[in-house]
Design a protein around this motif. Structure first.
Motif, PDB file in Angstrom:
ATOM      1  N   GLN A 376       0.924  -1.218   0.021  1.00 35.14           N
ATOM      2  CA  GLN A 376       0.078  -0.119  -0.179  1.00 35.14           C
ATOM      3  C   GLN A 376       1.095   1.154   0.188  1.00 35.14           C
ATOM      4  O   GLN A 376       0.439   2.253  -0.861  1.00 35.14           O
ATOM      5  N   VAL A 377       1.981   1.247   0.847  1.00 34.04           N
ATOM      6  CA  VAL A 377       2.879   2.547   1.045  1.00 34.04           C
ATOM      7  C   VAL A 377       3.736   2.608  -0.555  1.00 34.04           C
ATOM      8  O   VAL A 377       3.498   3.802  -0.658  1.00 34.04           O
ATOM      9  N   LYS A 378       3.902   1.483  -0.958  1.00 30.86           N
ATOM     10  CA  LYS A 378       4.699   1.840  -2.331  1.00 30.86           C
ATOM     11  C   LYS A 378       3.728   2.356  -3.335  1.00 30.86           C
ATOM     12  O   LYS A 378       4.272   3.211  -4.169  1.00 30.86           O
ATOM     13  N   ALA A 379       2.562   1.920  -3.429  1.00 28.32           N
ATOM     14  CA  ALA A 379       1.547   2.395  -4.468  1.00 28.32           C
ATOM     15  C   ALA A 379       1.244   3.733  -3.954  1.00 28.32           C
ATOM     16  O   ALA A 379       1.226   4.892  -5.080  1.00 28.32           O
ATOM     17  N   LEU A 380       0.984   4.124  -2.679  1.00 30.67           N
ATOM     18  CA  LEU A 380       0.844   5.530  -2.605  1.00 30.67           C
ATOM     19  C   LEU A 380       2.236   6.599  -2.833  1.00 30.67           C
ATOM     20  O   LEU A 380       1.904   7.784  -3.125  1.00 30.67           O
ATOM     21  N   LYS A 381       3.247   6.171  -2.512  1.00 36.26           N
ATOM     22  CA  LYS A 381       4.383   6.964  -2.972  1.00 36.26           C
ATOM     23  C   LYS A 381       4.665   7.206  -4.310  1.00 36.26           C
ATOM     24  O   LYS A 381       4.865   7.987  -4.780  1.00 36.26           O
ATOM     25  N   ALA A 382       4.451   5.958  -5.178  1.00 36.79           N
ATOM     26  CA  ALA A 382       4.567   6.178  -6.524  1.00 36.79           C
ATOM     27  C   ALA A 382       3.530   7.002  -7.091  1.00 36.79           C
ATOM     28  O   ALA A 382       3.799   7.765  -8.084  1.00 36.79           O
ATOM     29  N   SER A 383       2.380   7.135  -6.545  1.00 35.85           N
ATOM     30  CA  SER A 383       1.051   7.984  -6.896  1.00 35.85           C
ATOM     31  C   SER A 383       1.522   9.497  -6.785  1.00 35.85           C
ATOM     32  O   SER A 383       1.195  10.513  -7.446  1.00 35.85           O
ATOM     33  N   GLN A 384       2.152   9.681  -5.640  1.00 33.08           N
ATOM     34  CA  GLN A 384       2.661  11.108  -5.097  1.00 33.08           C
ATOM     35  C   GLN A 384       3.415  11.602  -6.284  1.00 33.08           C
ATOM     36  O   GLN A 384       3.967  12.723  -6.345  1.00 33.08           O
ATOM     37  N   VAL A 385       4.430  10.701  -6.359  1.00 32.32           N
ATOM     38  CA  VAL A 385       5.577  11.353  -7.406  1.00 32.32           C
ATOM     39  C   VAL A 385       5.050  11.539  -8.690  1.00 32.32           C
ATOM     40  O   VAL A 385       5.359  12.631  -9.105  1.00 32.32           O
ATOM     41  N   LEU A 399      -3.382   4.490  -7.857  1.00 38.86           N
ATOM     42  CA  LEU A 399      -4.256   3.907  -6.746  1.00 38.86           C
ATOM     43  C   LEU A 399      -5.230   3.138  -6.993  1.00 38.86           C
ATOM     44  O   LEU A 399      -5.420   1.844  -6.233  1.00 38.86           O
ATOM     45  N   ARG A 400      -5.644   3.437  -8.336  1.00 38.62           N
ATOM     46  CA  ARG A 400      -6.965   2.482  -8.646  1.00 38.62           C
ATOM     47  C   ARG A 400      -6.592   0.994  -8.860  1.00 38.62           C
ATOM     48  O   ARG A 400      -6.869  -0.021  -8.415  1.00 38.62           O
ATOM     49  N   ALA A 401      -5.077   0.679  -9.539  1.00 34.68           N
ATOM     50  CA  ALA A 401      -4.585  -0.659  -9.539  1.00 34.68           C
ATOM     51  C   ALA A 401      -4.307  -1.231  -8.194  1.00 34.68           C
ATOM     52  O   ALA A 401      -4.503  -2.409  -8.113  1.00 34.68           O
ATOM     53  N   ALA A 402      -3.894  -0.280  -7.335  1.00 32.41           N
ATOM     54  CA  ALA A 402      -3.579  -0.837  -6.091  1.00 32.41           C
ATOM     55  C   ALA A 402      -4.892  -1.489  -5.175  1.00 32.41           C
ATOM     56  O   ALA A 402      -4.805  -2.175  -4.302  1.00 32.41           O
ATOM     57  N   ALA A 403      -6.277  -0.782  -5.690  1.00 32.68           N
ATOM     58  CA  ALA A 403      -7.266  -1.142  -4.720  1.00 32.68           C
ATOM     59  C   ALA A 403      -7.835  -2.492  -5.534  1.00 32.68           C
ATOM     60  O   ALA A 403      -8.922  -2.713  -4.992  1.00 32.68           O
ATOM     61  N   ARG A 404      -7.368  -3.046  -6.557  1.00 36.03           N
ATOM     62  CA  ARG A 404      -7.796  -4.076  -7.116  1.00 36.03           C
ATOM     63  C   ARG A 404      -6.881  -5.454  -6.646  1.00 36.03           C
ATOM     64  O   ARG A 404      -5.716  -5.113  -6.592  1.00 36.03           O
ATOM     65  N   VAL A 405      -7.463  -6.472  -6.625  1.00 35.48           N
ATOM     66  CA  VAL A 405      -6.496  -7.476  -6.492  1.00 35.48           C
ATOM     67  C   VAL A 405      -5.484  -7.880  -7.464  1.00 35.48           C
ATOM     68  O   VAL A 405      -5.950  -7.682  -8.800  1.00 35.48           O
ATOM     69  N   GLY A 406      -4.358  -7.663  -7.239  1.00 36.24           N
ATOM     70  CA  GLY A 406      -3.185  -7.968  -8.172  1.00 36.24           C
ATOM     71  C   GLY A 406      -2.026  -7.378  -7.804  1.00 36.24           C
ATOM     72  O   GLY A 406      -2.134  -6.477  -6.930  1.00 36.24           O
ATOM     73  N   PRO A 407      -0.961  -7.131  -8.590  1.00 37.40           N
ATOM     74  CA  PRO A 407       0.264  -6.301  -8.395  1.00 37.40           C
ATOM     75  C   PRO A 407      -0.168  -5.033  -8.602  1.00 37.40           C
ATOM     76  O   PRO A 407      -0.825  -4.345  -9.223  1.00 37.40           O
ATOM     77  N   VAL A 408       0.802  -4.183  -7.703  1.00 35.55           N
ATOM     78  CA  VAL A 408       0.693  -2.867  -7.597  1.00 35.55           C
ATOM     79  C   VAL A 408       1.442  -2.280  -8.955  1.00 35.55           C
ATOM     80  O   VAL A 408       2.343  -2.725  -9.407  1.00 35.55           O
ATOM     81  N   VAL A 409       0.728  -1.476  -9.706  1.00 33.80           N
ATOM     82  CA  VAL A 409       1.255  -0.829 -10.829  1.00 33.80           C
ATOM     83  C   VAL A 409       2.233   0.217 -10.703  1.00 33.80           C
ATOM     84  O   VAL A 409       2.091   1.249 -10.062  1.00 33.80           O
ATOM     85  N   SER A 410       3.377   0.307 -10.908  1.00 29.38           N
ATOM     86  CA  SER A 410       4.585   1.113 -10.868  1.00 29.38           C
ATOM     87  C   SER A 410       4.818   1.980 -11.703  1.00 29.38           C
ATOM     88  O   SER A 410       4.340   1.874 -12.957  1.00 29.38           O
ATOM     89  N   SER A 411       5.235   3.260 -11.427  1.00 25.52           N
ATOM     90  CA  SER A 411       5.249   4.371 -12.441  1.00 25.52           C
ATOM     91  C   SER A 411       6.541   4.142 -13.486  1.00 25.52           C
ATOM     92  O   SER A 411       7.649   3.383 -12.867  1.00 25.52           O
TER      93      SER A 411
END
Length: 411
Positions: A376-385, A399-411
């Motif tokens: 969750q924190v990784k997704a939040l920080k990536a979104s802030q960037v 953030l939307r990708a992290a709210a679904r089941v599955g891997p976090v989408v990185s930037s």
């Protein structure tokens, strides 16, 4: 079964029920392709063990093994009622147990321990079911990954305070705030999104310690009372206490809770330049432990007017200064810090308060959203960037990708 185990069982069942009512995951309904079996109750001794069988043909799988005392097949039994019977293994009649057929799965309640449920699961696996660990089952069947993660973390919570925060996330606090940020980003309300993301980031510092304790390291010169002080914080004798420099030659760690927050206390070797041999190795381990700490307690002897200064350069860590042996305080000591007497307990309450206020300056409110996993924190920080780069839509997508089941989408 202790309170944590009971809570785990209740929430495993609750979320399994929610998952089945929503027909499992919408992205392929992967569990419907093969029947699965999972043990819901904790391992070890227990009066009752609960095994759940779900997925396609789950009723047929259990029906081949279960002989109801009433003489009817499982697929003929009334849904949501319990039935007594006997399990049929390849070796012959097995143990007596209770089965409850639900609309989308079957519960098997039998003897606890390890051997009895393992035998049932093995029979079902041989019949074609796929065994799943309960965290995997919860994760794959839940429509809300935040709630699933909170349920899993809840079984590892060490205090009622941290469990209550995780329960708020189970009930949807994090998801609601997360979706609020997404809506703000997609609508162009950048101030609201930025403020909410900053609040979530601040709370994540607490969230990451809901099941992983804060590391608090006691360090200082030899014979200043570090071991006695750690015993006073614990309320019982854990460290070796002896009036001789170099007594603690290794790092001794123990766990406790201060005002409901999980804490790992580390009692380290005394720091002094003249240490040699085994003691020198202990001093080096002390320095290494200090570098990993969330908070360092610098312990001095209040009876000395000019106590040896403990260097903390390069650590950049939070620290508190404590003067122990306050009953022998030197008239020439004018240092600022917390004064304690570890032998009598004087000042220990003030120290506990200072530790908690330093580690948790702003405890979350009841019902507040708190990110609590590195995912969750990784997704939040990536979104802030992305937001700082003036890419609000990309930030929302992360953030939307992290709210679904599955891997976090990185930037």
């Amino acid at each position: 079964m202790n309170l944590v185990d009971q809570g785990a069982f209740r929430w495993h069942t609750l979320w399994l029920e929610r998952a089945n009512r929503s027909n499992y995951r919408k992205d392929g309904q992967i569990l419907n392709k093969q029947a699965f079996v999972s043990l819901l109750t904790p391992p070890g001794r227990g009066a009752v063990a609960t095994v759940v069988v779900g997925g396609q043909d789950c009723v047929a799988c259990v029906a081949e093994r279960f002989d109801a005392a009433c003489g009817r097949r499982l697929d003929e039994l009334v849904i949501d009622r319990i039935f007594f019977g006997r399990w049929r293994s390849r070796e012959g009649p097995g143990e007596e147990l209770v089965v409850c057929r639900r609309s989308d799965w079957v519960e098997i309640h039998g003897h606890g321990g390890r051997a009895a449920p393992a035998s049932i699961i093995q029979d079902l696996v041989e019949d074609g079911c796929r065994e799943m660990a309960w965290p995997d089952l919860l994760w794959q069947t839940s429509a809300d990954p935040f709630a699933a993660e909170a349920c899993i973390a809840l079984t590892q919570a060490r205090t009622q305070r941290t469990a209550a925060i995780l329960m708020d996330q189970v009930r949807g606090a994090l998801r609601e705030q997360w979706e609020k940020v997404i809506r703000a980003l997609e609508s162009g309300d950048i101030p609201t999104a930025s403020a909410s993301m900053e609040e979530l980031t601040q709370q994540s510092c607490i969230g990451l310690h809901l099941i992983q304790p804060y590391r608090v390291v006691l360090c200082g010169p030899p014979n200043v009372g570090k071991s006695t002080l750690i015993n006073a914080l614990l309320g019982y004798q854990r460290s070796i206490v002896y009036d001789q420099p170099g007594t603690t030659r290794d790092v001794l760690t123990t766990h406790t809770a201060l005002e409901g927050w999980p804490i790992e206390l580390s009692d380290t070797a005394g720091l002094r330049d003249q240490a040699s041999g085994v003691e020198a190795e202990g001093v080096e381990r002390s320095r290494q432990q200090r570098e990993k700490a969330d908070l360092v307690l610098l312990i001095y002897d209040a009876s000395q007017s000019s106590p040896e200064v403990i260097l903390t350069e390069g650590s950049g860590q939070q620290h508190l200064t404590i003067y122990n042996k306050m009953d022998q305080r030197s008239s020439g000591l004018d240092g600022e810090g917390i004064f304690t007497n570890a032998l009598t307990g004087d000042g220990v309450g003030d120290l506990v308060k200072a530790i908690v206020e330093t580690l948790v300056p702003l405890p979350p409110r009841a019902g507040q959203a708190v990110p609590f996993t590195h995912r969750q924190v990784k997704a939040l920080k990536a979104s802030q960037v992305q937001l700082f780069s003036d890419q609000p839509q990309t930030a929302a997508a992360i953030l939307r990708a992290a709210a679904r089941v599955g891997p976090v989408v990185s930037s």
